[in-house]
Write a protein that holds these residues in place. Structure first.
Motif, PDB file in Angstrom:
ATOM      1  N   ASP A 140      50.380 -46.050  50.379  1.00 35.27           N
ATOM      2  CA  ASP A 140      50.254 -46.947  49.225  1.00 35.27           C
ATOM      3  C   ASP A 140      49.583 -48.271  49.587  1.00 35.27           C
ATOM      4  O   ASP A 140      49.033 -48.947  48.713  1.00 35.27           O
ATOM      5  CB  ASP A 140      51.631 -47.213  48.617  1.00 35.27           C
ATOM      6  N   GLN A 141      49.627 -48.648  50.844  1.00 37.53           N
ATOM      7  CA  GLN A 141      48.942 -49.873  51.251  1.00 37.53           C
ATOM      8  C   GLN A 141      47.430 -49.728  51.115  1.00 37.53           C
ATOM      9  O   GLN A 141      46.723 -50.711  50.876  1.00 37.53           O
ATOM     10  CB  GLN A 141      49.310 -50.216  52.695  1.00 37.53           C
ATOM     11  N   THR A 142      46.935 -48.498  51.262  1.00 37.57           N
ATOM     12  CA  THR A 142      45.493 -48.248  51.127  1.00 37.57           C
ATOM     13  C   THR A 142      45.133 -47.792  49.725  1.00 37.57           C
ATOM     14  O   THR A 142      44.145 -48.256  49.144  1.00 37.57           O
ATOM     15  CB  THR A 142      45.042 -47.187  52.157  1.00 37.57           C
ATOM     16  N   TRP A 143      45.930 -46.876  49.170  1.00 35.71           N
ATOM     17  CA  TRP A 143      45.658 -46.334  47.830  1.00 35.71           C
ATOM     18  C   TRP A 143      46.945 -46.383  47.011  1.00 35.71           C
ATOM     19  O   TRP A 143      47.676 -45.388  46.917  1.00 35.71           O
ATOM     20  CB  TRP A 143      45.155 -44.894  47.924  1.00 35.71           C
ATOM     21  N   PRO A 144      47.264 -47.517  46.412  1.00 34.47           N
ATOM     22  CA  PRO A 144      48.525 -47.655  45.662  1.00 34.47           C
ATOM     23  C   PRO A 144      48.658 -46.607  44.562  1.00 34.47           C
ATOM     24  O   PRO A 144      47.743 -46.404  43.760  1.00 34.47           O
ATOM     25  CB  PRO A 144      48.423 -49.068  45.072  1.00 34.47           C
ATOM     26  N   GLY A 145      49.805 -45.926  44.561  1.00 31.06           N
ATOM     27  CA  GLY A 145      50.115 -44.989  43.494  1.00 31.06           C
ATOM     28  C   GLY A 145      49.334 -43.696  43.509  1.00 31.06           C
ATOM     29  O   GLY A 145      49.372 -42.934  42.531  1.00 31.06           O
ATOM     30  N   ILE A 146      48.634 -43.387  44.593  1.00 30.51           N
ATOM     31  CA  ILE A 146      47.842 -42.160  44.647  1.00 30.51           C
ATOM     32  C   ILE A 146      48.749 -40.939  44.469  1.00 30.51           C
ATOM     33  O   ILE A 146      49.902 -40.931  44.913  1.00 30.51           O
ATOM     34  CB  ILE A 146      47.068 -42.082  45.992  1.00 30.51           C
ATOM     35  N   ALA A 147      48.243 -39.907  43.791  1.00 30.47           N
ATOM     36  CA  ALA A 147      49.018 -38.678  43.590  1.00 30.47           C
ATOM     37  C   ALA A 147      49.341 -38.051  44.941  1.00 30.47           C
ATOM     38  O   ALA A 147      48.535 -38.112  45.873  1.00 30.47           O
ATOM     39  CB  ALA A 147      48.227 -37.701  42.727  1.00 30.47           C
ATOM     40  N   ARG A 148      50.528 -37.414  45.031  1.00 30.91           N
ATOM     41  CA  ARG A 148      50.950 -36.874  46.328  1.00 30.91           C
ATOM     42  C   ARG A 148      51.843 -35.652  46.163  1.00 30.91           C
ATOM     43  O   ARG A 148      52.600 -35.531  45.194  1.00 30.91           O
ATOM     44  CB  ARG A 148      51.682 -37.941  47.126  1.00 30.91           C
ATOM     45  N   LEU A 174      54.709 -29.896  58.285  1.00 33.68           N
ATOM     46  CA  LEU A 174      55.073 -30.754  57.163  1.00 33.68           C
ATOM     47  C   LEU A 174      53.848 -31.592  56.844  1.00 33.68           C
ATOM     48  O   LEU A 174      53.351 -32.321  57.707  1.00 33.68           O
ATOM     49  CB  LEU A 174      56.259 -31.650  57.517  1.00 33.68           C
ATOM     50  N   ALA A 175      53.341 -31.474  55.635  1.00 33.03           N
ATOM     51  CA  ALA A 175      52.080 -32.138  55.290  1.00 33.03           C
ATOM     52  C   ALA A 175      52.214 -32.895  53.980  1.00 33.03           C
ATOM     53  O   ALA A 175      52.992 -32.519  53.098  1.00 33.03           O
ATOM     54  CB  ALA A 175      50.946 -31.117  55.188  1.00 33.03           C
ATOM     55  N   LEU A 176      51.423 -33.955  53.868  1.00 34.42           N
ATOM     56  CA  LEU A 176      51.345 -34.730  52.633  1.00 34.42           C
ATOM     57  C   LEU A 176      49.931 -34.587  52.083  1.00 34.42           C
ATOM     58  O   LEU A 176      48.960 -34.999  52.716  1.00 34.42           O
ATOM     59  CB  LEU A 176      51.670 -36.200  52.900  1.00 34.42           C
ATOM     60  N   TRP A 177      49.819 -33.956  50.908  1.00 40.29           N
ATOM     61  CA  TRP A 177      48.537 -33.741  50.241  1.00 40.29           C
ATOM     62  C   TRP A 177      48.339 -34.868  49.235  1.00 40.29           C
ATOM     63  O   TRP A 177      49.203 -35.102  48.378  1.00 40.29           O
ATOM     64  CB  TRP A 177      48.523 -32.393  49.531  1.00 40.29           C
ATOM     65  N   LEU A 178      47.194 -35.534  49.304  1.00 40.20           N
ATOM     66  CA  LEU A 178      46.987 -36.756  48.532  1.00 40.20           C
ATOM     67  C   LEU A 178      45.762 -36.672  47.627  1.00 40.20           C
ATOM     68  O   LEU A 178      44.769 -36.006  47.948  1.00 40.20           O
ATOM     69  CB  LEU A 178      46.811 -37.945  49.482  1.00 40.20           C
ATOM     70  N   GLY A 179      45.840 -37.391  46.514  1.00 42.66           N
ATOM     71  CA  GLY A 179      44.690 -37.597  45.646  1.00 42.66           C
ATOM     72  C   GLY A 179      44.070 -36.321  45.137  1.00 42.66           C
ATOM     73  O   GLY A 179      44.684 -35.550  44.395  1.00 42.66           O
TER      74      GLY A 179
END
Length: 430
Positions: A210-218, A233-238
């Motif tokens: 969120d520091q780079t892309w606030p509120g990005i879908a995840r 364990l992975a976090l898929w973003l944007g």
């Protein structure tokens, strides 16, 4: 200093670590360097993940991996996405192995003449120095379509801090954020993290994002290859976040020819509690996947395979989560991958199982026409194979036609002999 490597021209000379990946097609052999093999992503997992990313509409640009290691995941992305690859690896030996492995996959798939492959590059250097990496390419500049990051972490450690992962998440995201190709869904990023991260650490990762892309879908994704263990364990973003899920569980099948089991949910994890209850004949016992339980999607799955039967959790700890329920589960194709054993209790065994009592278990098993009985509870590692071997030998010589297993009731010194469910065998609960 950054070294630009062209996969089509990089020599395998000096790369002495070479191994066949047991999950890869025959003939596809990968190189490694500096003990990189234990860290490499299995080909089946890499190909499965690349196929899932390929379902998204990505903008033009590089498929970037800032810590590409041996390059197996990067090569899988190339074949699935048909996009130019840009891999960055701090260790020069591993960077060379990555370039050679990309070429090996391309040759195996007969894609050597493709534009994306001819444009692909591996850079030996610092993945957090975006400007330095791009400058080393000495060619036409383009944006980043998709970023994959699998940072190194301490080996043989059950827990570790985020600060121990290298390259650091915040440095990678800050460095490459200005270089993404514009997209309505935001930057497409996949962070492949340690499966040992705690809930608090996952929240910390989200804070860094969120520091780079606030509120990005995840979307958080747990991946398991079996044995009740979370392997990734992975976090898929944007641009690659799942519109219909904040959490996702993927059970990798035994072979590439089979489809994975994928479960999704946008709901918060349900609170599951152990309920003490006495052992009972004719109830059903299921020993389920501990990795599915860890993902928080167990309740969602049970709502489908055991509708209207909330069941009673006998244990939620360890490798064998044990659920007792009133009716057999309604398992669909692939659901068996999430079940270690399931069946109906036909006998309550009030004796401990050891080498002096195993014959008694055989006698009871024969009364229920069992041709095999698997031991599904914790035993002394030195004793378990002896008991299982004795059961297998004695029951094999008989004429049973059903399979069964033994579980331990966690709230009493009672073993439960269970027979795999068969509608014709069902009797009312007592």
């Amino acid at each position: 200093m950054h070294l630009n490597l062209n996969p089509s021209e990089t020599s395998a000379e000096g790369l002495v670590e070479r191994a066949q990946d047991s999950t890869a097609p025959e003939g596809l052999v990968f190189f490694h360097a500096n003990e990189g093999q234990p860290l490499a992503t299995p080909w089946q997992v890499a190909a499965l993940r690349a196929g899932m990313v390929a379902r998204y509409d990505l903008p033009p640009g590089w498929v970037l991996d800032c810590a590409c290691g041996s390059g197996i995941q990067l090569a899988a992305y190339g074949t699935a996405l048909q996009r130019p690859l840009l891999g960055v690896e701090l260790d020069e030996g591993r960077a060379r192995a990555s370039a050679v492995n990309v070429r090996s996959v391309v040759e195996h798939t007969r894609s050597s003449d493709t534009t994306w492959y001819r444009s692909s590059r591996i850079v030996a250097g610092d993945g957090t120095d975006a400007e330095g990496v791009l400058k080393a390419l000495n060619g036409p500049q383009q944006g980043v379509a998709f970023l994959h990051l699998d940072p190194a972490r301490p080996r043989n450690s059950r827990t570790h801090a985020l600060e121990e992962m290298q390259p650091a998440l915040h440095r990678v995201l800050e460095a490459w954020a200005p270089h993404f190709t514009g997209s309505a869904t935001g930057p497409a990023v996949l962070l492949d993290l340690s499966p040992r991260l705690t809930l608090e650490q996952r929240k910390e990762v989200e804070s860094i994002v969120d520091q780079t892309w606030p509120g990005i879908a995840r979307t958080w994704e747990w991946t398991s290859r079996g044995r009740g263990r979370v392997d990734r364990l992975a976090l898929w973003l944007g641009g690659v976040a799942d519109d219909n899920a904040g959490r996702r569980f993927v059970r990798v099948p035994p072979s590439l020819a089979e489809a994975p089991v994928v479960l999704r949910s946008n709901q918060p994890p349900a609170d599951l509690e152990v309920r003490h209850h006495p052992p009972k004949r004719n109830e059903h016992v299921s020993i389920l996947d501990a990795a599915l339980l860890e993902s928080g999607l167990m309740a969602d799955w049970l709502a489908r395979v055991a509708p209207g039967d909330s069941g009673r959790w006998a244990t939620l700890e360890g490798r064998r989560p044990q659920l007792h329920h009133d009716r057999p589960m309604q398992l669909d194709v692939g659901d068996d991958l999430l079940v270690q054993a399931t069946g109906r209790v036909v006998e309550l065994l009030a004796f401990p199982l050891d080498e002096t009592t195993v014959d008694r278990l055989v006698e009871v098993a024969l009364q229920h026409r069992l041709s095999s009985v698997k031991l599904r509870f914790d035993l002394d590692p030195a004793l378990q194979p002896k008991l299982q071997g004795s059961l297998d030998r004695q029951l094999k010589r008989r004429h049973g036609d059903r399979a069964g297993f033994v579980a331990r009731h966690p709230h009493g010194e009672v073993l439960l002999l269970c027979v795999c469910s068969n509608p014709s065998d069902e009797t009312p609960l007592i």
